[in-house]
Design a protein around this motif. Structure first.
Motif, PDB file in Angstrom:
ATOM      1  N   VAL A   7       0.846  -1.206   0.000  1.00  0.00           N
ATOM      2  CA  VAL A   7       0.000   0.000   0.000  1.00  0.00           C
ATOM      3  C   VAL A   7       0.878   1.252   0.000  1.00  0.00           C
ATOM      4  N   LEU A   8       1.888   1.246   0.903  1.00  0.00           N
ATOM      5  CA  LEU A   8       2.769   2.426   1.003  1.00  0.00           C
ATOM      6  C   LEU A   8       3.525   2.650  -0.297  1.00  0.00           C
ATOM      7  N   THR A   9       4.007   1.541  -0.891  1.00  0.00           N
ATOM      8  CA  THR A   9       4.746   1.659  -2.148  1.00  0.00           C
ATOM      9  C   THR A   9       3.843   2.220  -3.235  1.00  0.00           C
ATOM     10  N   ARG A  10       2.576   1.715  -3.255  1.00  0.00           N
ATOM     11  CA  ARG A  10       1.636   2.187  -4.271  1.00  0.00           C
ATOM     12  C   ARG A  10       1.367   3.675  -4.094  1.00  0.00           C
ATOM     13  N   GLU A  11       1.203   4.109  -2.816  1.00  0.00           N
ATOM     14  CA  GLU A  11       0.941   5.525  -2.537  1.00  0.00           C
ATOM     15  C   GLU A  11       2.100   6.403  -2.989  1.00  0.00           C
ATOM     16  N   ILE A  12       3.331   5.942  -2.714  1.00  0.00           N
ATOM     17  CA  ILE A  12       4.512   6.717  -3.109  1.00  0.00           C
ATOM     18  C   ILE A  12       4.598   6.799  -4.628  1.00  0.00           C
ATOM     19  N   GLU A  13       4.269   5.653  -5.298  1.00  0.00           N
ATOM     20  CA  GLU A  13       4.357   5.634  -6.760  1.00  0.00           C
ATOM     21  C   GLU A  13       3.331   6.565  -7.403  1.00  0.00           C
ATOM     22  N   ASN A  14       2.207   6.812  -6.689  1.00  0.00           N
ATOM     23  CA  ASN A  14       1.176   7.685  -7.237  1.00  0.00           C
ATOM     24  C   ASN A  14       1.642   9.126  -7.374  1.00  0.00           C
ATOM     25  N   TYR A  15       2.663   9.494  -6.610  1.00  0.00           N
ATOM     26  CA  TYR A  15       3.168  10.861  -6.696  1.00  0.00           C
ATOM     27  C   TYR A  15       4.224  10.959  -7.781  1.00  0.00           C
ATOM     28  N   PRO A  16       4.146  11.999  -8.593  1.00  0.00           N
ATOM     29  CA  PRO A  16       5.181  12.163  -9.619  1.00  0.00           C
ATOM     30  C   PRO A  16       6.524  12.489  -8.974  1.00  0.00           C
ATOM     31  N   HIS A  17       7.546  11.723  -9.304  1.00  0.00           N
ATOM     32  CA  HIS A  17       8.879  11.937  -8.719  1.00  0.00           C
ATOM     33  C   HIS A  17       9.824  12.459  -9.785  1.00  0.00           C
ATOM     34  N   PHE A  18       9.940  13.763  -9.894  1.00  0.00           N
ATOM     35  CA  PHE A  18      10.970  14.337 -10.753  1.00  0.00           C
ATOM     36  C   PHE A  18      11.302  15.727 -10.237  1.00  0.00           C
ATOM     37  N   PHE A  19      12.467  16.191 -10.632  1.00  0.00           N
ATOM     38  CA  PHE A  19      12.934  17.509 -10.176  1.00  0.00           C
ATOM     39  C   PHE A  19      12.491  18.553 -11.187  1.00  0.00           C
ATOM     40  N   LEU A  20      11.703  19.530 -10.721  1.00  0.00           N
ATOM     41  CA  LEU A  20      11.276  20.623 -11.601  1.00  0.00           C
ATOM     42  C   LEU A  20      12.225  21.789 -11.342  1.00  0.00           C
ATOM     43  N   ASP A  21      12.996  22.138 -12.329  1.00  0.00           N
ATOM     44  CA  ASP A  21      14.077  23.108 -12.111  1.00  0.00           C
ATOM     45  C   ASP A  21      13.553  24.551 -12.128  1.00  0.00           C
ATOM     46  N   PHE A  22      13.066  24.978 -10.958  1.00  0.00           N
ATOM     47  CA  PHE A  22      12.513  26.329 -10.828  1.00  0.00           C
ATOM     48  C   PHE A  22      13.577  27.423 -10.984  1.00  0.00           C
ATOM     49  N   GLU A  23      14.844  27.038 -10.874  1.00  0.00           N
ATOM     50  CA  GLU A  23      15.905  28.052 -10.933  1.00  0.00           C
ATOM     51  C   GLU A  23      16.449  28.265 -12.345  1.00  0.00           C
ATOM     52  N   ASN A  24      16.564  27.168 -13.122  1.00  0.00           N
ATOM     53  CA  ASN A  24      17.315  27.299 -14.387  1.00  0.00           C
ATOM     54  C   ASN A  24      16.607  26.786 -15.639  1.00  0.00           C
ATOM     55  N   ALA A  25      15.329  26.370 -15.519  1.00  0.00           N
ATOM     56  CA  ALA A  25      14.666  25.768 -16.692  1.00  0.00           C
ATOM     57  C   ALA A  25      14.651  26.741 -17.873  1.00  0.00           C
ATOM     58  N   GLN A  26      15.088  26.258 -19.038  1.00  0.00           N
ATOM     59  CA  GLN A  26      15.120  27.072 -20.260  1.00  0.00           C
ATOM     60  C   GLN A  26      14.164  26.477 -21.295  1.00  0.00           C
ATOM     61  N   PRO A  27      13.508  27.335 -22.096  1.00  0.00           N
ATOM     62  CA  PRO A  27      12.514  26.809 -23.041  1.00  0.00           C
ATOM     63  C   PRO A  27      13.143  26.023 -24.186  1.00  0.00           C
ATOM     64  N   THR A  28      12.463  24.942 -24.558  1.00  0.00           N
ATOM     65  CA  THR A  28      12.840  24.209 -25.770  1.00  0.00           C
ATOM     66  C   THR A  28      12.220  24.960 -26.959  1.00  0.00           C
ATOM     67  N   ASP A  29      12.553  24.547 -28.162  1.00  0.00           N
ATOM     68  CA  ASP A  29      11.986  25.209 -29.355  1.00  0.00           C
ATOM     69  C   ASP A  29      10.463  25.127 -29.365  1.00  0.00           C
ATOM     70  N   GLY A  30       9.932  23.983 -28.905  1.00  0.00           N
ATOM     71  CA  GLY A  30       8.473  23.793 -28.878  1.00  0.00           C
ATOM     72  C   GLY A  30       7.771  24.701 -27.873  1.00  0.00           C
ATOM     73  N   GLU A  31       8.482  25.088 -26.817  1.00  0.00           N
ATOM     74  CA  GLU A  31       7.880  25.934 -25.773  1.00  0.00           C
ATOM     75  C   GLU A  31       8.049  27.429 -26.051  1.00  0.00           C
ATOM     76  N   ARG A  32       9.003  27.753 -26.940  1.00  0.00           N
ATOM     77  CA  ARG A  32       9.492  29.140 -26.993  1.00  0.00           C
ATOM     78  C   ARG A  32       8.403  30.178 -27.277  1.00  0.00           C
ATOM     79  N   GLU A  33       7.497  29.884 -28.187  1.00  0.00           N
ATOM     80  CA  GLU A  33       6.496  30.901 -28.566  1.00  0.00           C
ATOM     81  C   GLU A  33       5.631  31.289 -27.360  1.00  0.00           C
ATOM     82  N   VAL A  34       5.098  30.277 -26.673  1.00  0.00           N
ATOM     83  CA  VAL A  34       4.256  30.549 -25.494  1.00  0.00           C
ATOM     84  C   VAL A  34       5.114  31.145 -24.378  1.00  0.00           C
TER      85      VAL A  34
END
Length: 323
Positions: A7-34
């Protein structure tokens, strides 16, 4: 024990686990216009907050004018003090309209098929960062506005004086800048306790109603996923250590709270329901683990600016945690 671990493993897996780079994220070509479109709006946000922070109001001049209604000099002094302030309030209001359009463009990009909200946020980190910056700005703006009663007092005095002068058939130059229709819209905006949050909430609700072929879950899941990502980053030492500035932790907490409040306003049953995808107890616990002086304002935002906290369906435990 084995079942509990599953149950605990399933609960942990339900949360997205990745680092969102709030400090340095740069736009890709697909994101650039918006990204460019949103960036043009956000570049004015810091100076706008500085203006709001410096807003002192014309309280003394207004009191003097009201107490001495026959003193023409005091009437003129109050009027001449209030007019530039009203023009500044108009700028804040007009910025909210730009923010509304910006958010709708972002939601379009972050909810469109074929990707899930988690995939969007992980792939389009520069847009996710801009979404976070909009939320961060919104909470800071509303905190400052709530602490400044002069804003509504100044605007009320302006409306009363304009109406009185209109009765006397006097034309006043400022009406070219702030006509009756604009004044009515500004009045509704500043009557809200949290006007920028209300703007985002209306923009998100409007986005959902305009995009009838897009399931509402695409939008609400985008919000709950963003909250989860912030929570995981705050709870995971490996992620926290990647922030180079202490301010990013506060940014992350403010974004997390902002997106929960937005979810609560937009989702049909809100953030506090047992069926919601927002783990309310977990979020409050994360906040309460921080130094109290840094999070009291955020806990107050959950207490006083959410929509469903006092619903009967909200558990007593959650209410108690926010006492």
């Amino acid at each position: 024990m084995g079942n509990l671990l599953k149950v605990l493993t399933r609960e942990i897996e339900n949360y997205p686990h990745f680092f969102l780079d709030f400090e340095n994220a740069q736009p890709t070509d697909g994101e650039r216009e918006v990204w460019n479109q949103i960036s043009a709006v956000l570049q004015d946000s810091e100076s706008l907050l500085a203006d709001l922070q410096a807003y002192k109001g014309a309280g003394q001049e207004i009191r003097d004018a009201i107490q001495n209604p026959n003193d023409i000099q005091l009437q003129e002094k109050a009027w001449n003090s209030v007019c530039p302030l009203v023009l500044r309030l108009k700028q804040f209001y007009e910025f909210s309209l730009r923010l509304e359009k910006a958010l709708q463009s972002l939601l379009e990009s972050l909810t469109c098929p074929p990707y899930t909200p988690t995939q969007h946020l992980e792939r389009e980190q520069a847009l996710a960062k801009e979404f976070a910056e909009i939320l961060h700005f919104t909470l800071r703006f509303d905190e400052l506005k709530m602490r400044n009663p002069a804003i509504q007092n100044d605007f009320s005095y302006y409306r009363r004086t304009i109406n009185r002068n209109r009765i006397n058939n006097m034309h006043i130059d400022i009406e070219n800048e702030v006509n009756n229709e604009m004044a009515n819209r500004m009045s509704l905006f500043y009557a809200e306790a949290t006007p920028m949050l209300k703007t985002l909430s209306n923009a998100t609700t409007h986005f959902v109603s305009e995009n009838k072929t897009l399931p509402i879950e695409n939008t609400t899941d985008c919000l709950s996923t963003m909250a989860s990502v912030c929570k995981v980053m705050l709870e995971t030492p490996e992620y926290r250590s990647r922030f180079t500035s202490e301010n990013t932790l506060m940014f992350c907490m403010r974004v997390m709270v902002g997106v929960i409040i937005l979810y609560d306003h937009v989702h049909p049953v809100g953030a506090f329901s047992k069926t919601s995808k927002i783990d309310m107890k977990g979020y409050i616990k994360v906040l309460k683990e921080q130094p109290p002086d840094t999070v009291e304002g955020l806990l107050n935002a959950l207490r006083f600016t959410t929509k469903h906290l006092n619903d009967e369906s909200t558990s007593k435990q959650i209410r108690a945690m926010l006492q």
